[in-house]
Scaffold this motif. Sequence first.
Motif, PDB file in Angstrom:
ATOM      1  N   LYS A 150      16.821  11.939  20.271  1.00  0.00           N
ATOM      2  CA  LYS A 150      18.142  11.086  20.811  1.00  0.00           C
ATOM      3  C   LYS A 150      18.695  11.869  21.986  1.00  0.00           C
ATOM      4  O   LYS A 150      19.131  12.902  21.668  1.00  0.00           O
ATOM      5  CB  LYS A 150      18.841  10.728  19.642  1.00  0.00           C
ATOM      6  CG  LYS A 150      18.085  10.048  18.635  1.00  0.00           C
ATOM      7  CD  LYS A 150      19.290   9.551  17.360  1.00  0.00           C
ATOM      8  CE  LYS A 150      18.530   8.690  16.311  1.00  0.00           C
ATOM      9  NZ  LYS A 150      19.485   8.468  15.186  1.00  0.00           N
ATOM     10  N   LYS A 203      21.357  11.269  25.679  1.00  0.00           N
ATOM     11  CA  LYS A 203      22.063  10.381  26.681  1.00  0.00           C
ATOM     12  C   LYS A 203      21.633  10.713  27.961  1.00  0.00           C
ATOM     13  O   LYS A 203      21.328  11.805  28.198  1.00  0.00           O
ATOM     14  CB  LYS A 203      23.553  10.675  26.216  1.00  0.00           C
ATOM     15  CG  LYS A 203      23.960  10.198  25.015  1.00  0.00           C
ATOM     16  CD  LYS A 203      25.554  10.263  24.767  1.00  0.00           C
ATOM     17  CE  LYS A 203      25.915   9.992  23.421  1.00  0.00           C
ATOM     18  NZ  LYS A 203      27.533  10.036  22.990  1.00  0.00           N
ATOM     19  N   THR A 252      20.250   6.822  23.817  1.00  0.00           N
ATOM     20  CA  THR A 252      21.246   6.158  22.901  1.00  0.00           C
ATOM     21  C   THR A 252      22.258   5.374  23.575  1.00  0.00           C
ATOM     22  O   THR A 252      23.105   4.379  23.178  1.00  0.00           O
ATOM     23  CB  THR A 252      21.878   7.139  21.786  1.00  0.00           C
ATOM     24  OG1 THR A 252      22.723   8.160  22.655  1.00  0.00           O
ATOM     25  CG2 THR A 252      20.873   7.782  20.807  1.00  0.00           C
TER      26      THR A 252
END
Length: 520
Positions: free
Chosen positions: A426, A428, A516
Motif C-alpha cells: 500500500k 501513496k 491508497t
Amino acid sequence: MKKLLFAAVIGFALLIFTACSANTENGNEGTAQQEAGGETATLPSPQILKGPNITLVAKKGAQKLKSGVTVPVWTFNGTAPGPEIRVKKGQKVRVTLKNELPSPVSIHWHGYPVPNKMDGVPGVTQDAVAPGKSFTYSFVADRAGTYWYHSHQDSVNQVDRGLYGAFIVEDPEEKYDREYTLMLDEWVTDKSQIDRQIKSMTQGSGQKGSNDSGGMNHMPGMNMGDNGDMDMGSMGMSGNMMKDNMSMYDLYTINGRSGNSVKPLDVKKGDHVRLRFINAGYLPHSIHIHGHRIRVIATDGQPINKPQTVKDQVIPIAPGERYDVSFIANNPGKWYIEDHGTAKGTDGMKAVIDYEGSKATTDRSDADLSLPAISLDQYGASTKPTFTLNQKYDVNYTMDLNAGMDNNGMIYTINGKTFPNFDPIKVKKGDRVKVKLVNHDHMNNHPMHLHGHSFQILSKNGKPITGSPVYKDTLNMKPGETDEVAFLANNPGNWLFHCHDLHHAAAGMITEVNYTDDSK
C-alpha cells in the motif's frame, strides 16, 4: 472490486503448455536456411511497424519453427511474434487492437510505465477486448529503450501460443550501424499437449470480453484432464520440495525460428552493432556472443553507466527481462550467438553473426561449456543513484517467495498466500518504497515483474550494488537469494507485482501495489 480482481487475474493465470516465439526483422517475409542439407523455405517474418499510429489484429495462424515443425499459433497481424513496434521518444502512441480470435484478448506493455488504464490487465485496469471488438491504447512514449507487449488475458496460455512482440522506443541521440532484436522463446511440439492447450483457451471463454478466465474451474495453473482428474504434467515433485518439469519445452527459438532457420545477422567490418535481447519464454537463457568483446549497455530498457567490455561471458536473461548489448564488428567471419545449456532444444537457440564477404567459419558451438555469467552487481561505473540502501523510506515491505502444495496441488506463494488472498503493497503518490525479496523456494527461479514502475536494485544477498546503479522492472530471484529494491510511487493505480514464469503466477505468485490515495 475484489470479485472483479479475482476474475481478472484468473484470466491472467490459466495454464500453459507451449511457449511462443518472436522476431523483429525487416519486411514481411524472409528466406531462411533450414536443416543441414541446404533445404530452404520462405518463412513469414513480422513487420517492423513505425509509429505513432499502429493497428494490431489478433487472429489464428500457423508458425513454421523449422523444417518439418509447424505449430498452430495465435498471432498479431499474422505472425508469432507480432510486429515489432518502433516509435520515437516523445511521440504519442496509439495502438488499436482488433480481436478476430474466439476468446477475449488484451495487451500489456511490459516494462513501460503507461497510465494505469492502459496497462492491459483485465479486471484490474480494463475489460479484455471481446471477439469482434477493438480497443485503442494511447500513451506518450517518453522513455527510450527495449520493451515488449503481450496479451494479459489468460496470458499463461495466450503468450505461450504467440501473442506478443517487441516494443522499441528510439532515442534520436543513439546511433548504430546495425541493430537487431532477438526474442528468445521455447516451444512444446507434442501435438496432444498443443491440442489440450488450445482447447482450454477456447472452452468457457465467454464472449463478454471483460474478466472471463477462459474456462477456469480449478486451481490456477493446473490442467484438468478430459475426465476431470488433475494433470500434474507441467509440474514435478522431489520429496517435500517441488520443481517445475520444463522438459516439455523441447524446441527453442530466436525470433520464432529454430537452429539453421534463424536468419543471420549481417554486418560489415567496422560496424557498430546493437543487439536487443528479449526473453518472451518461461525459461532463463545464458547467451554467449562468440568472437567479440561486448558491452551490456542497458537492462530492461534502462542504461548502464559506462559499461566495460567483456569477452566469453554469458548474458543471463530470465523470463521477461531485456538486455541491450553493443560491439564493434572487428573480427570478420561467421560467429555464433547461442544459448548455453544441455536441455533438449537448447541447440535451436542459435544465430550467426555473418560478415559481408565471409565464405566459411571455423567457429564451433561450445554450448556445453560452463562460462562465467556477467553480473550487474559490480558492472559499469558507480554514479549518483536515485536511492541508497540506508536512506529513510516511507514504505517498507518484505516479500517472501516460496512453493508448496495444497488440496488442489502445487502452489507458489508470496508471504504464504496465493492470489487473490494477498497482502498488497500500500502506497501513496510520492512515497519512496523499499521491498526486500527473499526466495525461500530452493528449487525454482522467480523472475519478479512490477507493472507501471522501474525499481533500483540496492543489494544482493546483503551486499550493496557497487557498479553502475541498476534499474529494472523484472528481477530474477534465484533459489535462496535475497535482494532489496526501491522505487518511487509516481504512477497512481493498482499494479500487479508477480512472477513472470507464468506457470508460477498461474499458481498463485501474484500480489499488487495499491495506491491508497488514487481517486479512480
